[in-house]
Enzyme design. Structure first.
Site, PDB file in Angstrom:
ATOM      1  N   HIS A  63       0.812  -1.214   0.000  1.00  0.00           N
ATOM      2  CA  HIS A  63       0.000   0.000   0.000  1.00  0.00           C
ATOM      3  C   HIS A  63       0.845   1.263   0.000  1.00  0.00           C
ATOM      4  O   HIS A  63       0.336   2.351  -0.258  1.00  0.00           O
ATOM      5  CB  HIS A  63      -0.987   0.005   1.177  1.00  0.00           C
ATOM      6  CG  HIS A  63      -0.383   0.296   2.515  1.00  0.00           C
ATOM      7  ND1 HIS A  63      -0.016  -0.689   3.403  1.00  0.00           N
ATOM      8  CD2 HIS A  63      -0.096   1.456   3.136  1.00  0.00           C
ATOM      9  CE1 HIS A  63       0.457  -0.137   4.508  1.00  0.00           C
ATOM     10  NE2 HIS A  63       0.429   1.168   4.362  1.00  0.00           N
ATOM     11  N   ASP A 106      -0.007  -7.727   1.583  1.00  0.00           N
ATOM     12  CA  ASP A 106       0.393  -6.322   1.558  1.00  0.00           C
ATOM     13  C   ASP A 106       1.917  -6.172   1.585  1.00  0.00           C
ATOM     14  O   ASP A 106       2.460  -5.302   2.248  1.00  0.00           O
ATOM     15  CB  ASP A 106      -0.230  -5.565   2.730  1.00  0.00           C
ATOM     16  CG  ASP A 106      -0.209  -4.057   2.517  1.00  0.00           C
ATOM     17  OD1 ASP A 106      -0.043  -3.621   1.363  1.00  0.00           O
ATOM     18  OD2 ASP A 106      -0.337  -3.309   3.505  1.00  0.00           O
ATOM     19  N   GLY A 142       3.511   6.944   7.920  1.00  0.00           N
ATOM     20  CA  GLY A 142       4.872   6.996   7.385  1.00  0.00           C
ATOM     21  C   GLY A 142       5.733   5.846   7.875  1.00  0.00           C
ATOM     22  O   GLY A 142       6.773   5.555   7.312  1.00  0.00           O
ATOM     23  N   ASN A 143       5.289   5.163   8.950  1.00  0.00           N
ATOM     24  CA  ASN A 143       6.025   3.999   9.441  1.00  0.00           C
ATOM     25  C   ASN A 143       5.781   2.752   8.599  1.00  0.00           C
ATOM     26  O   ASN A 143       6.537   1.769   8.696  1.00  0.00           O
ATOM     27  CB  ASN A 143       5.618   3.667  10.884  1.00  0.00           C
ATOM     28  CG  ASN A 143       6.473   4.362  11.925  1.00  0.00           C
ATOM     29  OD1 ASN A 143       5.977   5.160  12.715  1.00  0.00           O
ATOM     30  ND2 ASN A 143       7.770   4.076  11.928  1.00  0.00           N
ATOM     31  N   SER A 144       4.735   2.764   7.784  1.00  0.00           N
ATOM     32  CA  SER A 144       4.401   1.574   7.002  1.00  0.00           C
ATOM     33  C   SER A 144       5.590   1.109   6.173  1.00  0.00           C
ATOM     34  O   SER A 144       6.206   1.902   5.457  1.00  0.00           O
ATOM     35  CB  SER A 144       3.234   1.873   6.070  1.00  0.00           C
ATOM     36  OG  SER A 144       2.029   1.878   6.764  1.00  0.00           O
ATOM     37  N   GLY A 183     -10.712 -24.476  -4.228  1.00  0.00           N
ATOM     38  CA  GLY A 183     -11.911 -23.898  -4.817  1.00  0.00           C
ATOM     39  C   GLY A 183     -13.149 -23.979  -3.953  1.00  0.00           C
ATOM     40  O   GLY A 183     -14.227 -24.338  -4.441  1.00  0.00           O
TER      41      GLY A 183
END
Length: 549
Positions: free
Chosen positions: A163, A200, A280-282, A339
């Protein structure tokens, strides 16, 4: 002749007289005090004190403190980088972003589409935070965002959150040795190696002539609740910021079902920490006391858009597995699937009625999927894999997803109280999931789509109803809501993502063309009422409406 008698002073005159007397008395007292104080001060400052016997203060030599934090920071911080991105203005492109949970550190991107379907964490995490110093305006404006990352290969390979770089047209990386105070220096250009929206995680690369400092990944399974950890990154654009805390919990999940009821975050099992994590730490590392990465800071739970002591980091063991697949020649993550979908969180009453102690009840079976071809049916209870009893849905998913596509697995199941077995061929999860949701591969490049008529006015994007949803609900006509922009009209009135729109203002919605025709006729101050159906139920209409701003 008699003179007039003296008139006694009135009450008002007496009050005025007393006030004047009191005022003069106070002024006289203050003047005397000021004069006395000035004289005393003059006397004190007038004497010269002999300070020849005073000893000068001496700054001691630096000493290492016993906590060892500074030593760890010196070792690992050179490998932590600042990442900033640019998203250029676009017209008529339907782009998708990271899913947002309860304010994930996911607000590192200011784009509203970050809150959209496939890993809209993202968010979390909503998504987690606003863009750092970016333009958060209309669709035709440039957007900027900031995040963090860490170097794991001296040739310039960097791990960060998807992200952080999702939808970016330009990605720049600043090393710890690059100047922070040069607004004209964005850093070194980076390219995307591969992304995995399910976890992510993203891998990017910068060119370098010299080997870069790296950081080692530790074993997150060995991390224990209560262990000290350090979070390093660039919160609020303040690079090289370090915060300390402990591991508060492990194996945290933040569930967000997709349009078909399938969890979009079933591969996200986080380490929880109270080390301060902020916008901002991501993408920055969560480091243990051995100086090894045990997690990647990804999200926070917050009600203030800042740290409240509940942060989430993707475990290093998951990072290593995904990284190894993303740097492979295919640059993508391939997971196994049989599935099916299933329901999580069943209670003991369900277990007793269906007569099983552990396992999962099959909710839907993907047409042409491995389970369907092997004869698995909705309502079956899967209890074992290759003879091993499974505990729950997470156990099933973790086992199947790690198997090689094309291999065969033996499932044990219960049907109407009778035991059975089935040999199921493992398929590519991306393909089976796309068939179930009518979506495209999450990790493949996207092609421009025509503008969605409801995106700017209503704040939603829609798609044709997936075949899997049609099979479950019997609903063929309508469109399914694939995303709801936070703060939009649809968000305000509570229009749910994943629901099927069948009518708008008493006009039937049969497909995307009819939807666009109806929406294009709407204008500000119009009352709008949607008739929607849940993708999990048959013939159940809900009416949701409001007045357009």
């Amino acid at each position: 002749m008699e003179s007039p008698a003296n008139t006694p002073p009135s009450l008002l005159d007496r009050i005025r007289s007393r006030r004047l007397t009191t005022t003069f008395t106070i002024l006289a007292t203050l003047s005397a005090g000021i004069l006395i104080g000035s004289i005393m001060t003059s006397n004190v400052s007038g004497h010269q004190v002999d300070s020849s016997d005073a000893k000068p203060l001496v700054i001691p030599s630096p000493v290492e403190l016993s906590n060892g934090f500074s030593k760890i920071v010196k070792e690992v911080s050179p490998a932590v980088v600042n990442i900033n991105t640019e998203e250029l203005p676009k017209q008529g492109v339907n782009r998708r972003g990271r899913h947002a949970q309860q304010n994930p550190d996911d607000d590192d991107n200011s784009d509203d589409s970050q809150q959209q379907p496939d890993n809209n964490m993202q968010d979390f995490f909503n998504h987690f935070f606003g863009g750092q110093g970016g333009d958060d305006g209309a669709d035709n404006s440039e957007r900027r965002a900031l995040g963090s990352g860490f170097i794991v290969d001296p040739r310039g390979y960097i791990i960060t959150n998807n992200h952080v770089i999702d939808k970016a047209d330009k990605i720049y990386v600043k090393l710890s040795t690059d100047p922070d105070n040069d607004p004209g220096d964005n850093g070194r250009p980076a390219t995307v190696v591969g992304v995995d929206r399910d976890t992510d995680i993203a891998v990017i690369k910068i060119d370098t002539k010299q080997p870069l400092p790296t950081i080692k990944l530790g074993n997150s399974e060995g991390a224990q609740v209560g262990d000290w950890v350090l979070a390093i990154g660039s919160p609020f654009a303040l690079s090289k910021t370090v915060t300390a805390g402990i591991i508060s919990a492990k194996n945290r999940t933040i569930d967000e079902p997709g349009p078909d009821g399938v969890s979009q975050s079933q591969f996200q099992h986080f380490i929880q920490t109270d080390a301060a994590i902020n916008p901002g730490n991501s993408g920055g590392p969560l480091v243990d006391m051995a100086g090894q990465v045990v997690g990647m800071n990804t999200a926070i739970y917050t009600q203030s858009m800042g740290s409240q002591g509940v942060g989430f980091a993707m475990p290093s063991n998951t990072i290593a597995q995904v990284y190894n697949m993303l740097i492979s020649p295919e640059h993508k993550v391939v997971r196994g699937s049989i599935g099916i979908t299933f329901q999580q969180g069943l209670n003991s009453a369900v277990n007793r009625v269906y007569d099983f102690a552990s396992g999962v009840i099959v909710s839907t079976v993907t047409p042409n999927g491995g389970a369907a071809k092997a004869g698995i049916q909705p309502g079956d209870v899967i209890v074992s894999i290759d003879g091993r009893n499974i505990k729950d849905g997470d156990d099933l998913v973790n086992d199947i997803s790690n198997r090689k596509v094309g291999s065969t697995v033996k499932l044990g199941y219960l049907r109407n109280g009778k035991q059975g077995t089935a040999a199921v061929v493992i398929q590519d999860r991306n393909k089976t999931y796309a068939e179930l949701t009518g979506d495209q591969d999450d990790n493949t490049p996207e092609t421009p789509q025509p503008p969605d008529a409801g995106k700017s006015l209503l704040g939603i994007t829609v798609a044709s109803i997936p075949s899997g949803v049609t099979a479950k609900t019997g609903q063929k006509n309508g469109v399914i809501i694939t995303s709801v922009r936070p703060g939009s009209f649809a968000d305000e009135i509570g229009l749910p993502k994943g629901f099927i729109i069948t009518e708008i203002n008493k006009k039937a919605v049969t497909d995307q063309a009819s939807y666009r025709a109806i929406v294009s006729s709407l204008k500000s101050k119009d009352d709008v009422v949607f008739v929607v159906q849940s993708p999990l139920e048959k013939n159940t209409n809900s009416y949701i409406g409001g007045t357009l701003p």
